[in-house]
Design an enzyme around this catalytic site. Structure first.
Site, PDB file in Angstrom:
ATOM      1  N   ARG A 234       0.819  -1.217   0.000  1.00  0.00           N
ATOM      2  CA  ARG A 234       0.000   0.000   0.000  1.00  0.00           C
ATOM      3  C   ARG A 234       0.853   1.266   0.000  1.00  0.00           C
ATOM      4  O   ARG A 234       0.354   2.344  -0.363  1.00  0.00           O
ATOM      5  CB  ARG A 234      -1.003  -0.031   1.164  1.00  0.00           C
TER       6      ARG A 234
ATOM      7  N   GLU B 196       4.431 -10.107  15.696  1.00  0.00           N
ATOM      8  CA  GLU B 196       3.813 -10.678  16.897  1.00  0.00           C
ATOM      9  C   GLU B 196       4.091 -12.189  16.937  1.00  0.00           C
ATOM     10  O   GLU B 196       4.443 -12.743  17.976  1.00  0.00           O
ATOM     11  CB  GLU B 196       2.316 -10.400  16.853  1.00  0.00           C
TER      12      GLU B 196
HETATM   13  P1  AMP Z   1       3.749  -2.029  11.685  1.00  0.00           P
HETATM   14  O1  AMP Z   1       4.982  -2.666  11.134  1.00  0.00           O
HETATM   15  O2  AMP Z   1       3.241  -2.695  12.933  1.00  0.00           O
HETATM   16  O3  AMP Z   1       3.900  -0.525  11.852  1.00  0.00           O
HETATM   17  O4  AMP Z   1       2.582  -2.291  10.620  1.00  0.00           O
HETATM   18  C1  AMP Z   1       2.495  -1.484   9.504  1.00  0.00           C
HETATM   19  C2  AMP Z   1       2.051  -2.255   8.298  1.00  0.00           C
HETATM   20  O5  AMP Z   1       0.974  -3.142   8.579  1.00  0.00           O
HETATM   21  C3  AMP Z   1       1.557  -1.275   7.256  1.00  0.00           C
HETATM   22  O6  AMP Z   1       2.144  -1.635   6.017  1.00  0.00           O
HETATM   23  C4  AMP Z   1       0.050  -1.417   7.248  1.00  0.00           C
HETATM   24  O7  AMP Z   1      -0.404  -1.501   5.940  1.00  0.00           O
HETATM   25  C5  AMP Z   1      -0.245  -2.701   8.023  1.00  0.00           C
HETATM   26  N1  AMP Z   1      -1.189  -2.518   9.154  1.00  0.00           N
HETATM   27  C6  AMP Z   1      -0.909  -2.742  10.462  1.00  0.00           C
HETATM   28  N2  AMP Z   1      -1.970  -2.515  11.253  1.00  0.00           N
HETATM   29  C7  AMP Z   1      -2.971  -2.124  10.429  1.00  0.00           C
HETATM   30  C8  AMP Z   1      -4.345  -1.705  10.647  1.00  0.00           C
HETATM   31  N3  AMP Z   1      -4.903  -1.660  11.874  1.00  0.00           N
HETATM   32  N4  AMP Z   1      -5.064  -1.354   9.571  1.00  0.00           N
HETATM   33  C9  AMP Z   1      -4.511  -1.379   8.337  1.00  0.00           C
HETATM   34  N5  AMP Z   1      -3.253  -1.751   8.065  1.00  0.00           N
HETATM   35  C10 AMP Z   1      -2.476  -2.126   9.101  1.00  0.00           C
END
Ligand code: AMP
Length: 170
Positions: free
Chosen positions: A57, A94
């Site tokens: 995305r 996780e």
């Molecule tokens: P993080 O590495 O935990 O910051 O997760 C970020 C990635 O996971 C991004 O590329 C987002 O597209 C996806 N992502 C994580 N949580 C969500 C959420 N609640 N809604 C949509 N996309 C999420």
């Protein structure tokens, strides 16, 4: 324009307990999509040489942003997708680990790179992407998101870099 009104909350996707922020209504609106790219282009990260987007995305906003800023675009991808020589950074999820890759010649030493993704959650993905850019000798000029889930403290993980999000969710 208030971009928050173009998000759709989807409970328990992709697994129970996750409130997924669906950006497809924003993508579907020509005004909102253009406003998101315009608002990102207006963020001040200093001089930018290259825009890098994180699969998948991050590509949706990073590539139009690169066009708008008259810069090139670099894809940061999931493992095994890039055909040339790559650098890889693994990061902890996780459950288990994931990884991101970049072409070794995608960014040059000393170049200032703006990294783009749709959403900041824990910051693990963007932190790995920043390490990738730095593994090529380039500089992280900043990290731009459409959405940041500030209650998850991803900003803390990225605190050595400038961070901006168009929609901040406390
Ligand atoms: P993080 O590495 O935990 O910051 O997760 C970020 C990635 O996971 C991004 O590329 C987002 O597209 C996806 N992502 C994580 N949580 C969500 C959420 N609640 N809604 C949509 N996309 C999420």
């Amino acid at each position: 324009m208030n971009l928050g009104q173009f998000l759709r909350d989807v409970p328990d996707y992709p697994k129970p307990g996750i409130l997924f922020k669906d950006i497809t209504p924003l993508l579907a609106s020509p005004e909102a999509l253009a406003a998101a790219v315009d608002q990102m282009a207006a963020l001040d990260f200093g001089e930018i040489d290259v825009v890098a987007g994180i699969e998948s995305r991050g590509f949706l906003f990073g590539a139009p942003l690169a066009i708008k800023m008259d810069r090139g675009f670099v894809p940061i991808r999931k493992p095994g997708k890039l055909p040339w020589k790559t650098n890889r950074i693994e990061y902890v999820l996780e459950y288990g680990t994931d990884a991101v890759e970049i072409h070794q010649d995608a960014v040059k030493p000393g170049q200032r790179v703006l990294l783009v993704d749709d959403l900041l959650a824990t910051g693990g993905t963007m932190d790995a992407a920043c390490q990738l850019v730095e593994s090529c000798g380039a500089i992280v000029a900043g990290c731009a998101f459409v959405i940041s889930l500030d209650f998850l403290d991803g900003r803390k993980k990225l605190e050595k870099h400038p961070i901006e999000a168009l929609i901040r969710i406390a």
